[in-house]
Scaffold this motif. Structure first.
Motif, mmCIF file in Angstrom:
data_model
loop_
_atom_site.group_PDB
_atom_site.id
_atom_site.type_symbol
_atom_site.label_atom_id
_atom_site.label_comp_id
_atom_site.label_asym_id
_atom_site.label_seq_id
_atom_site.Cartn_x
_atom_site.Cartn_y
_atom_site.Cartn_z
ATOM 1 N N VAL A 120 0.843 -1.200 0.000
ATOM 2 C CA VAL A 120 0.000 0.000 0.000
ATOM 3 C C VAL A 120 0.880 1.252 0.000
ATOM 4 O O VAL A 120 0.601 2.231 -0.703
ATOM 5 N N LYS A 173 -8.178 5.614 -9.387
ATOM 6 C CA LYS A 173 -9.463 5.178 -9.915
ATOM 7 C C LYS A 173 -9.213 4.116 -10.989
ATOM 8 O O LYS A 173 -8.415 4.327 -11.894
ATOM 9 N N ASP A 221 2.111 1.632 -3.490
ATOM 10 C CA ASP A 221 1.085 2.230 -4.348
ATOM 11 C C ASP A 221 0.965 3.734 -4.112
ATOM 12 O O ASP A 221 0.786 4.513 -5.060
ATOM 13 N N ARG A 222 1.086 4.136 -2.850
ATOM 14 C CA ARG A 222 1.010 5.565 -2.534
ATOM 15 C C ARG A 222 2.208 6.305 -3.146
ATOM 16 O O ARG A 222 2.075 7.431 -3.639
ATOM 17 N N LYS A 267 -8.148 -3.569 -4.746
ATOM 18 C CA LYS A 267 -8.409 -3.057 -3.401
ATOM 19 C C LYS A 267 -7.250 -2.187 -2.903
ATOM 20 O O LYS A 267 -7.459 -1.080 -2.385
ATOM 21 N N GLU A 268 -6.026 -2.687 -3.081
ATOM 22 C CA GLU A 268 -4.869 -1.951 -2.578
ATOM 23 C C GLU A 268 -4.631 -0.667 -3.372
ATOM 24 O O GLU A 268 -4.414 0.400 -2.780
ATOM 25 N N THR A 321 -6.626 1.147 -5.329
ATOM 26 C CA THR A 321 -7.658 2.181 -5.193
ATOM 27 C C THR A 321 -7.705 2.767 -3.782
ATOM 28 O O THR A 321 -8.212 3.879 -3.591
ATOM 29 N N SER A 322 -7.133 2.058 -2.809
ATOM 30 C CA SER A 322 -7.166 2.556 -1.435
ATOM 31 C C SER A 322 -6.329 3.819 -1.249
ATOM 32 O O SER A 322 -6.524 4.558 -0.277
ATOM 33 N N VAL A 323 -5.395 4.080 -2.172
ATOM 34 C CA VAL A 323 -4.521 5.261 -2.026
ATOM 35 C C VAL A 323 -4.985 6.423 -2.900
ATOM 36 O O VAL A 323 -4.321 7.461 -2.959
ATOM 37 N N GLY A 324 -6.120 6.250 -3.594
ATOM 38 C CA GLY A 324 -6.660 7.367 -4.368
ATOM 39 C C GLY A 324 -6.791 7.138 -5.860
ATOM 40 O O GLY A 324 -7.396 7.946 -6.565
#
Length: 251
Positions: free
Chosen positions: A154, A207, A157-158, A199-200, A202-205
């Protein structure tokens, strides 16, 4: 740069969230795939890896700044270099534990002056300028395998989100896994569930804007490791296109 006249390829229709349909393969992508300077071993795998459809789906274009995670021997790196051209650049981020100077040297040669490769701790996100496209093919699952380097995916990803320009694309392609596959299963199979990746990311913003089906293979039941000869080269794979909100890429 390659200057070849090549017929356009057709891309299979994708199942996409907003009923979007992506266009035929652009000539600059087709030319990159047809580049005769590519290694024979790479060209031999094209029938299974479908690089034209892959690059067309991801949306790589001339002039783009691309961040490619874990280029290895440069299968996609060479083609990405041809597509982005002299006004673009491909920054490869390699895992320090995997870094092979011979492979890197093969990629960064006289004809690929728009490629730079750096080796760093696994999961590092570090580029000298904002990206139009972040690219990881068949390696997101490796970020879950601790022996390659412990990574908070995560947080990774961020980092990718922050490295992209507003409107930039994060492209992820990987091997599908059985529902509920845990970390031990990911290491055993070298597969990861599409649902977990979505899930991972899209969890940081990000789309999710599109899903490509050109590498989906119903004959693969997801239970065998990807290196098993029964499925090697013929695994069921998904292609996901995520976008960082904020409007179109400005050039």
């Amino acid at each position: 740069m390659v200057r070849l006249s090549v017929a356009l390829f057709s891309v299979a229709a994708a199942v996409v969230p907003a009923a979007m349909v992506y266009a035929a393969v652009p000539d600059y992508v087709a030319a990159a795939v047809a580049d005769t300077s590519r290694p024979d071993a790479d060209r031999a795998t094209d029938v299974n890896r479908k690089p034209a459809e892959t690059m067309a789906f991801a949306g790589v274009k001339p002039g783009m700044i691309v961040g490619e995670f874990y280029p290895g021997g440069g299968y996609f790196t060479r083609m990405l270099s041809d597509v982005v051209g002299p006004k673009g650049h491909v920054y490869g981020m390699e895992n320090l534990r995997w870094d092979d100077p011979k492979s890197d040297k093969a990629v960064i040669d006289a004809t690929k002056g728009n490629v730079s490769i750096e080796a760093a701790a696994f999961g590092t996100v570090r580029f000298p300028q904002p990206l139009d496209l972040a690219w990881v093919t068949q390696n997101y699952h490796d970020l879950k395998i601790a022996k390659y380097g412990v990574v908070d995916t995560v947080a990774f990803d961020r980092g990718v989100f922050n490295a992209l320009k507003p409107g930039g694309v994060f492209f992820v392609l990987d091997h599908e896994a059985p529902p509920g596959t845990d970390t031990a299963g990911i290491e055993k199979l070298h597969r990861i569930e599409k649902a977990l990746v979505i899930k991972e990311v899209t969890s940081v913003g990000f789309k999710l804007v599109d899903e490509g089906t050109f590498l989906r293979r119903p004959s693969d039941d997801h239970t065998l490791p990807i290196f098993d000869k029964k499925v090697q080269g013929q695994t069921d794979q998904y292609a996901l296109k995520f976008v960082k909100p904020g409007g179109p890429i400005k050039r």
